[in-house]
Scaffold this motif. Structure first.
Motif, PDB file in Angstrom:
ATOM      1  N   GLU A  39     -18.346  29.592 -19.620  1.00  0.00           N
ATOM      2  CA  GLU A  39     -18.024  30.814 -20.117  1.00  0.00           C
ATOM      3  C   GLU A  39     -16.648  30.825 -19.869  1.00  0.00           C
ATOM      4  N   LYS A  44      -6.797  36.506 -19.528  1.00  0.00           N
ATOM      5  CA  LYS A  44      -5.591  37.040 -19.393  1.00  0.00           C
ATOM      6  C   LYS A  44      -5.437  37.748 -17.953  1.00  0.00           C
ATOM      7  N   ALA A  59      -8.159  18.869 -23.619  1.00  0.00           N
ATOM      8  CA  ALA A  59      -7.925  20.152 -25.223  1.00  0.00           C
ATOM      9  C   ALA A  59      -8.610  21.058 -24.412  1.00  0.00           C
ATOM     10  N   ARG A  60      -9.723  21.639 -23.277  1.00  0.00           N
ATOM     11  CA  ARG A  60     -10.742  22.751 -23.511  1.00  0.00           C
ATOM     12  C   ARG A  60      -9.404  23.626 -22.353  1.00  0.00           C
ATOM     13  N   ILE A  62      -6.094  22.845 -21.904  1.00  0.00           N
ATOM     14  CA  ILE A  62      -4.722  24.216 -22.909  1.00  0.00           C
ATOM     15  C   ILE A  62      -5.190  25.031 -23.295  1.00  0.00           C
ATOM     16  N   GLN A  63      -6.103  25.632 -23.776  1.00  0.00           N
ATOM     17  CA  GLN A  63      -6.810  26.428 -24.700  1.00  0.00           C
ATOM     18  C   GLN A  63      -7.118  26.976 -23.194  1.00  0.00           C
ATOM     19  N   LEU A  64      -7.187  26.896 -22.369  1.00  0.00           N
ATOM     20  CA  LEU A  64      -7.867  28.176 -21.237  1.00  0.00           C
ATOM     21  C   LEU A  64      -6.282  28.340 -20.167  1.00  0.00           C
ATOM     22  N   ARG A  66      -3.463  28.156 -21.854  1.00  0.00           N
ATOM     23  CA  ARG A  66      -2.748  29.336 -22.534  1.00  0.00           C
ATOM     24  C   ARG A  66      -3.595  30.734 -22.154  1.00  0.00           C
ATOM     25  N   SER A  67      -4.697  30.421 -22.409  1.00  0.00           N
ATOM     26  CA  SER A  67      -5.934  31.886 -21.992  1.00  0.00           C
ATOM     27  C   SER A  67      -4.970  33.084 -21.126  1.00  0.00           C
ATOM     28  N   GLN A  97       2.751  18.649 -25.422  1.00  0.00           N
ATOM     29  CA  GLN A  97       2.644  19.730 -24.867  1.00  0.00           C
ATOM     30  C   GLN A  97       4.118  20.085 -23.481  1.00  0.00           C
TER      31      GLN A  97
END
Length: 220
Positions: A39, A44, A59-60, A62-64, A66-67, A97
């Protein structure tokens, strides 16, 4: 030197745990390793140089990224990955991307676990800037000569994950196995990012000894 957070097991994406270990080891950047069920918390502001995920979980990743404000994905390939299909997948990912650097890890087995097809992949994707993330222990486990390997792939190298191996078992802290660390440091030189990148450890603080081994061997 980067700390790859896979050593923290289920806490590999826990910002508080990552920050505490960075402070303990006196390191200032991380490569976030996205274990499947980990998790993500408080990413940030982490000094994240990148995120390591399987290509199929991009995809995951990329999300991480960005975070955490990271600009690189380090992607591992499945044993079934083939040249043409992987080229198409990476081309589409790169085009979708812009600004995100893509690098590929040494595969553990399969059609792309050899220098020539990997080099062809990077050459086909030259216009997309896809790079190579070297794992010396994996190359040794494959029974391949590291000099020949880097002669073919060295111009694509952007970083390396350093772990150790013993009796075919990978993921050990450097200095506890069979990898010639000094030779590895000399082959890589000082031009690429180096990540201390082990399997989960019961006491990640023990990585202090591994860091000492890497520095004695000549890693920056």
């Amino acid at each position: 030197m980067l700390l790859a957070t896979g050593c923290l097991a289920d806490r590999c994406l826990d910002g508080a745990a990552v920050r505490a270990l960075l402070e303990e080891l006196h390191l200032d950047r991380v490569l976030l390793v996205a274990h499947e069920h980990a998790e993500a918390r408080e990413l940030k502001g982490l000094p994240a140089a990148g995120v390591r995920v399987p290509l199929d979980a991009a995809a995951r990743g990329i999300q991480l990224a960005r975070s955490a404000g990271a600009t690189r994905l380090v992607l591992s390939l499945s044993d079934q990955a083939e040249l043409d299909a992987t080229c198409r997948q990476l081309f589409a990912l790169s085009r979708s991307q812009p600004g995100l650097e893509l690098t590929l890890l040494t595969p553990a087995a399969g059609p792309l676990a050899a220098a020539e097809p990997l080099a062809l992949l990077f050459e086909d994707l030259a216009g997309q800037g896809v790079g190579y993330w070297h794992r010396p222990a994996q190359v040794q486990a494959l029974g391949l000569d590291p000099v020949d390997w880097l002669d073919r792939l060295g111009r694509f190298v952007q970083g390396a994950s350093i772990d150790d191996l013993a009796a075919g078992e990978l993921g050990l802290p450097p200095g506890l196995g069979e990898l010639d660390l000094a030779r590895t440091a000399a082959l890589l030189g000082r031009r690429v990012d180096i990540a201390l990148d082990t399997d989960p450890l019961p006491e990640p603080a023990l990585l202090g000894a591994a860091l000492a081994s890497l520095r004695v061997a000549g890693f920056p």
